[in-house]
Design an enzyme around this catalytic site. Sequence first.
Site, PDB file in Angstrom:
ATOM      1  N   HIS A  25       0.858  -1.189   0.000  1.00 17.77           N
ATOM      2  CA  HIS A  25       0.000   0.000   0.000  1.00 17.77           C
ATOM      3  C   HIS A  25       0.892   1.235   0.000  1.00 17.77           C
ATOM      4  O   HIS A  25       1.557   1.524   0.983  1.00 17.77           O
ATOM      5  CB  HIS A  25      -0.916   0.002   1.225  1.00 17.77           C
ATOM      6  CG  HIS A  25      -1.745   1.243   1.321  1.00 17.77           C
ATOM      7  ND1 HIS A  25      -2.741   1.529   0.420  1.00 17.77           N
ATOM      8  CD2 HIS A  25      -1.706   2.300   2.175  1.00 17.77           C
ATOM      9  CE1 HIS A  25      -3.286   2.700   0.725  1.00 17.77           C
ATOM     10  NE2 HIS A  25      -2.678   3.187   1.772  1.00 17.77           N
ATOM     11  N   HIS A  71      -5.887   9.809  -0.593  1.00 18.21           N
ATOM     12  CA  HIS A  71      -6.594   9.815   0.692  1.00 18.21           C
ATOM     13  C   HIS A  71      -5.792  10.404   1.856  1.00 18.21           C
ATOM     14  O   HIS A  71      -6.277  10.394   2.985  1.00 18.21           O
ATOM     15  CB  HIS A  71      -7.134   8.414   1.023  1.00 18.21           C
ATOM     16  CG  HIS A  71      -6.088   7.349   1.093  1.00 18.21           C
ATOM     17  ND1 HIS A  71      -5.733   6.593   0.008  1.00 18.21           N
ATOM     18  CD2 HIS A  71      -5.315   6.909   2.110  1.00 18.21           C
ATOM     19  CE1 HIS A  71      -4.788   5.735   0.352  1.00 18.21           C
ATOM     20  NE2 HIS A  71      -4.515   5.898   1.622  1.00 18.21           N
ATOM     21  N   ASP A 114      -7.557   1.599   2.199  1.00 17.96           N
ATOM     22  CA  ASP A 114      -7.212   2.494   3.315  1.00 17.96           C
ATOM     23  C   ASP A 114      -8.148   3.678   3.569  1.00 17.96           C
ATOM     24  O   ASP A 114      -8.208   4.154   4.694  1.00 17.96           O
ATOM     25  CB  ASP A 114      -5.770   3.008   3.126  1.00 17.96           C
ATOM     26  CG  ASP A 114      -5.181   3.602   4.403  1.00 17.96           C
ATOM     27  OD1 ASP A 114      -5.671   3.247   5.497  1.00 17.96           O
ATOM     28  OD2 ASP A 114      -4.255   4.414   4.331  1.00 17.96           O
ATOM     29  N   ASP A 151       1.160   5.068  -0.296  1.00 18.23           N
ATOM     30  CA  ASP A 151       0.472   6.363  -0.252  1.00 18.23           C
ATOM     31  C   ASP A 151       1.135   7.358  -1.196  1.00 18.23           C
ATOM     32  O   ASP A 151       2.350   7.552  -1.147  1.00 18.23           O
ATOM     33  CB  ASP A 151       0.499   6.919   1.171  1.00 18.23           C
ATOM     34  CG  ASP A 151      -0.413   6.126   2.093  1.00 18.23           C
ATOM     35  OD1 ASP A 151      -1.586   5.958   1.751  1.00 18.23           O
ATOM     36  OD2 ASP A 151       0.077   5.669   3.152  1.00 18.23           O
TER      37      ASP A 151
HETATM   38 ZN   LIG Z   1      -3.036   4.998   2.747  1.00 24.13          ZN
END
Ligand SMILES: [Zn+2]
Length: 988
Positions: free
Chosen positions: A57, A431, A181, A59
């Site tokens: 994951h 996000h 997420d 970001d």
């Molecule tokens: Zn995230």
Amino acid sequence: MAESRLLCALALLITAATTARALPVHTPRHTADQCGYQSCPATKPSMLNVHLVPHTHDDVGWLKTVDQYYYGGRDYIQHAGVQYILDSVVAELQKDPARRFIYVETAFFYRWWRQQSAGTRSIVTQLVQEGRLEFVNGGWCMSDEASTHYSSVIDQMTLGLRFLNDTFGACGRPRVAWHIDPFGHAREHASMFAQMGYDGFFFGRLDYQDKGRRMKMKEMEMVWRASGSLKPPAADLFTGVLPNGYNPPPGFCWDQSCSDEPVQDDPELEDYNVDDLVNKFISISKAQAEVYRTDHIIMTMGSDFQYENAAPWYKNMDKLIRYVNARQENGSTINLLYSTPSCYLQELNLAQQTWPLKSDDFFPYADDAHDFWTGYFTSRPALKRYERLSNSLLQTCNQLEVLGGPRSRDGLFGKGDSDTMRRAMAVAQHHDAVSGTEKQHVADDYAKRLAIGWDHCQVLVSNSLAVLSQSDVPRVFCENLNISVCPLTEGSKMFSMSVYNPLARPANWSVHLPVNGSSYRVTDSGGTAVNSQVIPVSKPTQHVRRGRGYAQNELVFQVQAPPLGFSTYSITLLKGAGAPAEPRRSAPVSMQNKYLKVTFDPTTGLLSGLTNLETQQSIHLSQNFYWYNASDGNDESTQTSGAYIFRPNSSTPYTVNTHPDVSTLQNSVVQEVRQQFSPWVSQVVRLYEGSRELELEWTVGPIPVDDGLGKEVITRLDSNISSAEYFYTDSNGREVLQRRKDFRPTWDLKQTEPIAGNYYPMNSRAFIKDKESQLTVVTDRSQGVSSIYNGSLEIMLHRRLLRDDYRGVGEPLSEPGQFGDGLIVRGRLLLTLTPPDTAANAHRPLAQGMVLQPLLSFQEGALKPSTRLEVSYTAAALPPAVHLLTLSQWDQDSVLLRLEHQYESGESRTHSQPVTVNLQKLFSTLTVVGASEMSLGANQWKENMSRLRWNTGESVKPLRAEPGDPSPWEITLSPMEIRTFLLNVQQR
Ligand SMILES: [Zn+2]
Ligand SMILES: *[C@@H]1O[C@H](CO)[C@@H](O)[C@H](O)[C@H]1NC(C)=O
Ligand SMILES: *[C@@H]1O[C@H](CO)[C@@H](O)[C@H](O)[C@H]1NC(C)=O
């Protein structure tokens, strides 16, 4: 140039004869690669199949900026380097064809791909074609769902999906949407994913009470019916809640950042643990299977920025698979395999289950009794506004790139482009970007990227308008008009202002230009004088702008611009007028225009009532500013208020001031009541002549925190509307959802936070209503909203906090602002009062007008007589129900077009009907010679779209059986429908 125009005209003649049928832009190509569902590993019937999904994951900015994450810089903040992840995974995948990996964030993959050799690229292409490396989600980022606007989400998905299709063709097309997420899930996101052709959607976070119930009821997987208007299954999306958020089951994390025991499988060596690990894994698998419906379960093997060294992960998973499956010879029925979300989804689809239906959304999200993730609905309100405003400029930039032709990219004022802004906006949808949950330096980076995007778009826009208006006078853009700063208008004796309207219908706006003269002549493009007034710049505005501008006055007038076109106003300083009248230092009893009457309490100077003079509706309406004291944690829970979490100390907020200083100003253009509540809260209640809405322009900050108290500032409207604890909020700027205090449609809520647990995101509007009246608030950015009392609506405007909230960001949300003493934020709320059944007719166009602002540009001096002062590029305004969502250059001679029906079914008696548009009659300067319909994400031809079907126990009618298109060029839009076309166009 002349020759090429002639050629175009010739081509036009030739094509004119053949336009009876819409010519497809592309001939669909069918690929029979091994990717997609065909590449899925075999599973074993009558066993429990455990799908291990290796994933990372990543970001797109959070504690570090997107580029710092890519390279792995600033290691002292967080150890994370995405380039190494992709390097390492590609090497490990080649070692065994059984291994699988999914990749999600195209912003990172794109950075990496550009740096790879031809050899690596061909290896990766083969991995993709064999389904061993699979793209999931595939947007530029994994967008926030609470504070994003659908227009920007569609754009960022389109950008990522296009890169994947351009690079890998059909095998690059993700089948599954993956939002593991984001902190709560919007129904409109599910609707968009369905329309983009995704077969399923998986996420990790939902309310802990909801999750508990779903586990008990085996409702972790469902069909989400994500639209109240689109006919099923158009907006139906299979949705699965992942078992461990997005982490591996406890004890099975083999990333180098984890410390779980490896599989130690040499019996000769110490600490041999195979039996223990296998037993533990089997028992976890059985427990997980208890809460799901089929013989297939999924395990997410990875987490944040994992797989930088993929070897330990794969080595241990290889062994786990081998040893768990070896038990099958002794009767074990657990079958472990490398898999992907789409392969798991395919098995669910084959499982012949009936799935539960869900039609509300997943807001708000709480992960414990006092831990409501409702603060980020408002966190970083200035970034939220800048992001929204940047979308407006991007859409204008896209349109003018098409309308101005090639000379807009390389023209009179140099090279400009829309790509820079498109990428900056795509990154900003992440996000931890527009959500406001990143570190301060990362928020600064997002803003900087947008600012660079503005520069590039402004060159493009200047070039384009130079072509279109035939004026080579340089254009100046004034980005600080909201605080009365614009050097050109402040100093000039004669200038012109062009207003570009990105809406496909005529629109008008009011402008305030900072000036130092006290009387001006304003004329429109036809030379007719426009009513204008000069008013003094207010004290709060002088306070906000500090030394950035010196205008004494504002010149106020209303402007109009034709659909998809511009109009030019000339402004000349007149001599001899005295200073404009200062505002009266008293509260008025009322102010009114043709449409609205607004009353004030004469003793407090606060709003007291609103009347719609057309419908003769009247409500009591008071409004004030309050602040909740942010919790520092208490005996009940240590949870604090922070960037993510909203937790007030008390349900009763403090009133900023019950008796603000009030002054009044009234003239033939505008009436204002200026209210100063404190040195850090002020407001202008503003009513323009000819306007059906009341404007509340609020200014909040720097929020003082010397008293050691974190503050969450709201404004609250209190009315006598009998709303019975119901209120309504939009989902990502589109469909509206009903909310009810202390209530969730899908489970029996045990309310533990009476304020924070009732907050919802509002992206463009919220309202309350009873049988007679609806009070609608349209806002200029995403915010948190609630209705705690009957007839009341409260909106959180700004937050300044002193503690971190333990969700990883590691900083209190205390934005310093440009001068370091605390951020000041200014924004607008527009209020309408209407009968409920005509409310949408007012708030739909109002909200679109708030999202797509006019682009103002200024030119010094007088314009040449040859200058074109007003042009519209639509052949005719679009019908009121139709919104032009996208008009952007796709490649050399094709453009991407999205048309949207902007009303919900049943919402408007006049507009909630199917409406037909002729694609060849849209533009006045473009000839449309071909059209092909695409999926919403523009990565698939519509005719090739086929989605998995899911059984919900009801009969489902096929997609869009009625009303159908009258002809290939005439397309019909049903309520809330968006249709996407690639058009082949030629400039006339
Ligand atoms: Zn995230
Ligand atoms: C299967 O059972 C036999 C007999 O108990 C045992 O020797 C063997 O190790 C078992 N196999 C596995 C994979 O556990
Ligand atoms: C996808 O990309 C291929 C080239 O890889 C192109 O031929 C095709 O037209 C693209 N499809 C869409 C829907 O854009």
